[in-house]
Design a protein around this motif. Structure first.
Motif, short mmCIF file in Angstrom:
data_model
loop_
_atom_site.label_atom_id
_atom_site.label_comp_id
_atom_site.label_asym_id
_atom_site.label_seq_id
_atom_site.Cartn_x
_atom_site.Cartn_y
_atom_site.Cartn_z
N VAL A 193 0.73 -1.29 0.19
CA VAL A 193 0.12 -0.06 0.00
C VAL A 193 0.83 1.15 -0.03
N LYS A 194 0.74 1.96 -1.13
CA LYS A 194 1.39 3.32 -0.94
C LYS A 194 0.50 4.45 -0.73
N PHE A 195 1.03 5.44 0.41
CA PHE A 195 0.14 6.59 0.76
C PHE A 195 1.06 7.73 0.28
N GLY A 196 0.20 8.87 0.07
CA GLY A 196 0.53 10.16 -0.25
C GLY A 196 -0.04 10.83 0.72
N VAL A 197 1.07 11.64 1.56
CA VAL A 197 0.54 12.42 2.73
C VAL A 197 1.24 13.84 2.64
N THR A 198 0.20 14.74 3.11
CA THR A 198 0.79 16.16 3.20
C THR A 198 0.54 16.49 4.67
N PRO A 199 1.62 16.34 5.21
CA PRO A 199 1.45 16.75 6.84
C PRO A 199 1.50 18.51 6.99
N GLN A 200 0.88 18.70 7.92
CA GLN A 200 0.64 20.12 8.34
C GLN A 200 1.05 20.79 9.69
N VAL A 201 1.45 21.98 9.37
CA VAL A 201 1.50 22.75 10.73
C VAL A 201 0.77 23.75 11.14
N GLY A 202 0.36 24.16 12.16
CA GLY A 202 -0.42 25.28 12.46
C GLY A 202 -2.04 24.83 12.08
N LEU A 250 7.16 -0.91 7.02
CA LEU A 250 7.34 0.26 6.03
C LEU A 250 8.55 -0.20 5.24
N ALA A 251 8.13 -0.07 3.79
CA ALA A 251 9.01 -0.62 2.85
C ALA A 251 9.61 0.58 2.20
N GLY A 252 9.19 1.63 2.36
CA GLY A 252 9.81 2.93 1.51
C GLY A 252 9.16 4.02 1.89
N TYR A 253 10.09 5.12 1.93
CA TYR A 253 9.70 6.51 2.53
C TYR A 253 10.36 7.33 1.34
N GLU A 254 9.69 8.24 0.83
CA GLU A 254 10.19 9.20 -0.31
C GLU A 254 9.54 10.58 0.04
N HIS A 255 10.31 11.51 0.26
CA HIS A 255 10.08 12.98 0.41
C HIS A 255 10.08 13.32 -0.82
N LEU A 256 8.97 13.97 -1.60
CA LEU A 256 8.75 14.52 -2.72
C LEU A 256 8.80 16.08 -2.96
N LYS A 257 8.31 16.71 -1.89
CA LYS A 257 7.81 18.18 -2.21
C LYS A 257 7.94 18.70 -1.01
N ASN A 258 8.54 20.05 -0.81
CA ASN A 258 8.46 21.03 0.19
C ASN A 258 7.43 22.17 -0.17
N TYR A 259 6.96 22.65 0.94
CA TYR A 259 6.16 23.88 0.90
C TYR A 259 6.83 24.70 1.60
N GLU A 260 6.43 26.15 1.38
CA GLU A 260 7.17 27.27 2.27
C GLU A 260 6.24 27.20 3.35
N VAL A 261 6.89 27.24 4.50
CA VAL A 261 6.28 27.53 6.00
C VAL A 261 6.04 28.84 6.24
N PRO A 262 4.93 29.14 6.62
CA PRO A 262 4.35 30.37 6.85
C PRO A 262 5.28 31.13 7.92
N GLU A 263 5.27 32.57 7.90
CA GLU A 263 6.43 33.31 8.61
C GLU A 263 6.28 32.89 9.91
N LYS A 264 5.30 32.77 10.76
CA LYS A 264 4.84 32.58 12.03
C LYS A 264 5.48 31.19 12.51
N PHE A 265 5.56 30.29 11.85
CA PHE A 265 6.17 29.00 11.98
C PHE A 265 7.79 28.77 11.62
N GLN A 266 8.21 30.03 10.91
CA GLN A 266 9.58 29.86 10.49
C GLN A 266 10.79 29.54 11.62
N LYS A 267 10.31 30.05 13.01
CA LYS A 267 11.36 29.89 14.12
C LYS A 267 11.43 28.49 14.52
N ASN A 268 10.46 27.53 13.99
CA ASN A 268 10.55 26.10 14.23
C ASN A 268 11.62 25.33 13.44
#
Length: 150
Positions: free
Chosen positions: A95-104, A126-144
């Protein structure tokens, strides 16, 4: 015949999930519901499979991003999709899942694909993990941000 085996595997996974839940009665319980707009069998099956994997997916996502981001990361069921499901090797379901983790409040952090291998007893690996895309983190979360993902 293969269809019946898949159904049996799904039912065994569901049974294991339910039995595990009964063993954890002392934990603070919250009632979570499925999407009320899901009406087709395929939509309902996808929701069930995601629900059975969501804890594993969340653990892996948080583990990956902990090197790059120190704030709270959320993985919501509705931000997880099943990209592919099938038998890539005899006796196992992949089973391959596509995941979009969230902040805030629902700010996407990235897009990742996780592949799990499941045996007929419901054991997940877990047979595989691939990070495919970055999103810009909003300014108020950039300290993290610990360091950029490359």
């Amino acid at each position: 015949m293969k269809k019946y085996r898949l159904i049996i595997v799904c039912l065994l996974i569901l049974l294991a999930f339910l039995l595990f839940g009964l063993g954890n009665r002392n934990r603070k319980s919250t009632i979570e519901t499925f999407n009320v707009d899901s009406i087709t069998k395929e939509e309902i099956k996808d929701e069930l499979v995601i629900a059975l994997f969501i804890e594993d997916i969340t653990k892996e996502i948080k583990g990956f991003y902990s090197e790059y981001y120190s704030g709270e990361i959320a993985v919501y069921n509705y931000e997880v999709i099943i990209v592919d499901i099938g038998k890539k090797e005899p006796g196992f379901i992949s089973v391959k899942f596509g995941v979009t983790p969230q902040v805030g409040a629902h700010n996407p952090l990235g897009y990742d694909e996780l592949v799990y291998r499941v045996d007929s007893s419901g054991n997940k690996e877990l047979a595989g993990y691939e990070h495919l895309k970055n999103y810009e983190v909003p300014e108020k979360f950039q300290k993290n941000i610990i360091k950029p993902i490359e």
